[in-house]
Design a protein around this motif. Structure first.
Motif, mmCIF file in Angstrom:
data_model
loop_
_atom_site.group_PDB
_atom_site.id
_atom_site.type_symbol
_atom_site.label_atom_id
_atom_site.label_comp_id
_atom_site.label_asym_id
_atom_site.label_seq_id
_atom_site.Cartn_x
_atom_site.Cartn_y
_atom_site.Cartn_z
ATOM 1 N N PRO A 362 43.411 36.672 32.303
ATOM 2 C CA PRO A 362 43.210 35.263 32.263
ATOM 3 C C PRO A 362 42.921 34.768 33.854
ATOM 4 C CG PRO A 362 45.083 35.402 30.948
ATOM 5 C CD PRO A 362 44.837 36.762 31.748
ATOM 6 N N MET A 363 43.425 35.470 34.839
ATOM 7 C CA MET A 363 43.004 34.973 36.199
ATOM 8 C C MET A 363 41.781 35.497 36.489
ATOM 9 S SD MET A 363 44.918 35.891 39.546
ATOM 10 C CE MET A 363 44.652 37.604 39.979
ATOM 11 N N HIS A 364 41.145 36.565 36.036
ATOM 12 C CA HIS A 364 39.774 37.051 36.231
ATOM 13 C C HIS A 364 38.890 36.106 35.509
ATOM 14 C CE1 HIS A 364 40.442 41.290 37.740
ATOM 15 N NE2 HIS A 364 40.902 40.469 38.403
ATOM 16 N N ARG A 365 39.206 35.318 34.376
ATOM 17 C CA ARG A 365 38.475 34.401 33.648
ATOM 18 C C ARG A 365 38.792 32.789 33.936
ATOM 19 N NH1 ARG A 365 35.455 36.951 29.022
ATOM 20 N NH2 ARG A 365 35.432 39.154 29.171
ATOM 21 N N HIS A 366 39.459 32.770 34.996
ATOM 22 C CA HIS A 366 40.242 31.318 35.145
ATOM 23 C C HIS A 366 38.953 30.339 35.491
ATOM 24 C CE1 HIS A 366 43.095 28.099 36.307
ATOM 25 N NE2 HIS A 366 43.861 28.945 35.722
ATOM 26 N N GLU A 367 39.135 29.120 34.710
ATOM 27 C CA GLU A 367 38.084 28.074 35.100
ATOM 28 C C GLU A 367 38.217 27.452 36.343
ATOM 29 O OE1 GLU A 367 38.000 25.014 32.150
ATOM 30 O OE2 GLU A 367 37.545 26.337 30.317
ATOM 31 N N LYS A 368 39.603 27.495 37.214
ATOM 32 C CA LYS A 368 39.556 26.956 38.564
ATOM 33 C C LYS A 368 39.299 27.849 39.553
ATOM 34 C CE LYS A 368 42.698 23.318 36.959
ATOM 35 N NZ LYS A 368 43.999 22.978 37.057
ATOM 36 N N GLN A 393 42.831 36.934 43.875
ATOM 37 C CA GLN A 393 42.060 36.303 42.541
ATOM 38 C C GLN A 393 41.469 37.510 41.784
ATOM 39 O OE1 GLN A 393 39.447 33.200 44.174
ATOM 40 N NE2 GLN A 393 38.082 33.834 42.384
ATOM 41 N N PHE A 394 41.007 38.748 42.490
ATOM 42 C CA PHE A 394 40.503 39.762 41.747
ATOM 43 C C PHE A 394 41.247 40.968 42.228
ATOM 44 C CE2 PHE A 394 37.075 43.050 42.310
ATOM 45 C CZ PHE A 394 36.708 43.198 41.053
#
Length: 457
Positions: A362-368, A393-394
């Motif tokens: 989810p962090m790798h596809r997070h909208e923010k 974040q990656f």
């Protein structure tokens, strides 16, 4: 050639319904754990769950991830559940142990992964990359590229990290045994939730246990052959055998050497095979990016074969590899248990004994955190855009002191093989086939990744 296409949005996993019961969560955890998160975690940064009397804090906040993996990493060891699952194959290897023994093993194995040594491995990697591309050119009809990448990356491990030792190994049998381990022992079942039943032999997991035993026997034979031969090399196996603690003079036991070999063979080749398979799926559906890679490799190589000094210049290839790992991170989550009460930078608090789940997918596809997060956009890793990213974040290779030791080798291998394939073959999708992410310790494609490969004229 300029090709204008709508940006490709690849498959993503189902999310858990808001307010879903613990029973629904449990069912997904057993079936496909990457589906356990609600949509909320792709938009907010924390999500708490009370599960069988325990508190789980799922996080996608890079500041919290940095705190857990770097600033306070000694306070957040792996959860007992995941340690138990990983030790079923990794035993006392680098991936599973903690404390001073981990430091010793890390120091013993680190020299082979330094840049100066990796550069020596490149000619062998490129040779295997070219062989793989040529074999793919001979395929007729749809081909499961995950199966082919699995064989190629396993060959790289044997030829480079083991100096060809074990070249008589049956790669197909080893790959099958790793598949069996991941399928039958690589996910949580109901009995893993309770300490009293966690390590009991489960009848339904026998195929996985038998596969691990075969892997252990094969690695033990490889170690024995090397010891009897008296051959000294600068490969991983020799470094493991000759490693000595500077203070005590003690080395690794044969079991520790064996478990590290299994760790590097299984985790090392699996990560690259998955990354390449997802990358090829993305390129098959993004012909404009396939064309960019072809132009880059032809511009750098000309009519000459791919050479070691070319690899570092293939920047667009590297962007595609990183984007594939963002959209489909091999390690989709990490579980850590708090040894003390801790308050994170955003004010979120965890108590001693709470489990912190670093939700990488989810962090790798997070909208923010990402612009158009579900879109295939390798340019997001170009230097001018990447400088705005939080360093945590990656995290396809984790982060902090326990970042994957083989990260550099994996990137070189992935770029080399991808360049050889793109240069030799056009990659096209198979109508009606979409690989779906399924979690078995790592994020694997259910049903493989079936694609058409057409030799270039």
């Amino acid at each position: 050639m300029n090709i204008d296409h709508k940006p490709f949005e690849p498959v993503t996993v189902d999310t858990l319904s808001e307010g879903a019961s613990n029973f629904a969560l449990l069912r997904r955890m057993f079936r496909n754990p990457v589906e356990i998160w609600p949509r909320k975690l792709y938009e907010d940064f924390t999500h708490e769950v009370n599960f069988f009397g325990k508190r789980y804090v799922h996080v996608t906040d890079p500041d919290i991830v940095q705190d857990v993996l770097l600033k306070n990493y000694t306070l957040f060891p792996r959860s007992e559940i995941w340690q138990s699952i990983l030790k079923r194959a990794g035993g006392e290897g680098l991936l599973t142990i903690e404390g001073e023994r981990w430091k010793f093993q890390r120091k013993a194995t680190s020299p082979i992964f330094r840049s100066i040594h990796l550069n020596k491995l490149l000619p062998g990697i490129i040779r295997i990359a070219d062989e793989t591309a040529e074999l793919l050119s001979l395929e007729q009809g749809p081909v499961d590229v995950f199966e082919k990448m699995d064989r190629a990356s396993l060959k790289v491990i044997v030829q480079t990290l083991l100096s060809g030792e074990g070249s008589d190994l049956n790669a197909e049998a080893i790959s099958k045994d790793i598949d069996l381990y991941l399928e039958y022992n690589g996910r949580i079942d109901f009995f893993d939730l309770f300490k009293i039943t966690r390590d009991l032999p489960k009848p339904w997991a026998r195929k996985g246990r038998d596969a691990v035993e075969r892997l252990r026997e094969e690695c033990t034979r490889t170690i024995g052959r090397r010891r009897r031969s008296g051959v000294e090399s600068d490969d991983l196996l020799s470094m493991l055998i000759s490693a000595r603690d500077q203070d005590t003079g003690t080395g690794l036991s044969d079991i520790e050497v064996r478990d590290n070999l299994i760790t590097f063979i299984s985790a090392g080749h699996e990560t690259v095979a998955l990354t390449l398979s997802w990358a090829m799926y993305l390129l098959a559906n993004s012909p404009e990016w396939q064309e960019k890679l072809l132009e880059e490799v032809n511009e750098i190589c000309g009519d000459a074969p791919l050479q070691p000094d070319h690899i570092g210049k293939l920047k667009k290839h590297e962007l595609v590899v990183k984007e594939a790992m963002r959209l489909f991170p091999p390690v989709y989550a990490q579980e850590r248990v708090a040894l003390e009460d801790v308050t994170f930078p955003d004010g979120t608090s965890v108590r001693r004994g709470d489990t912190v789940v670093l939700a990488t997918y989810p962090m790798h596809r997070h909208e923010k955190l990402w612009e158009n997060p579900n879109r295939f956009d390798p340019e997001r890793f170009a230097p001018d855009r990447a400088k705005g990213h939080h360093r945590f974040q990656f995290i396809p290779f984790s982060g902090g002191p326990r970042i994957c030791i083989g990260m550099g080798l994996s990137m070189l291998e992935a770029v080399s093989i991808l360049a050889s394939i793109v240069r030799s073959n056009e990659i096209k999708p198979v109508d009606g086939h979409t690989p779906y992410p399924t979690s078995r310790i790592v994020l694997r494609p259910a049903g493989g990744v079936k694609l058409y490969l057409t030799p270039r004229k």
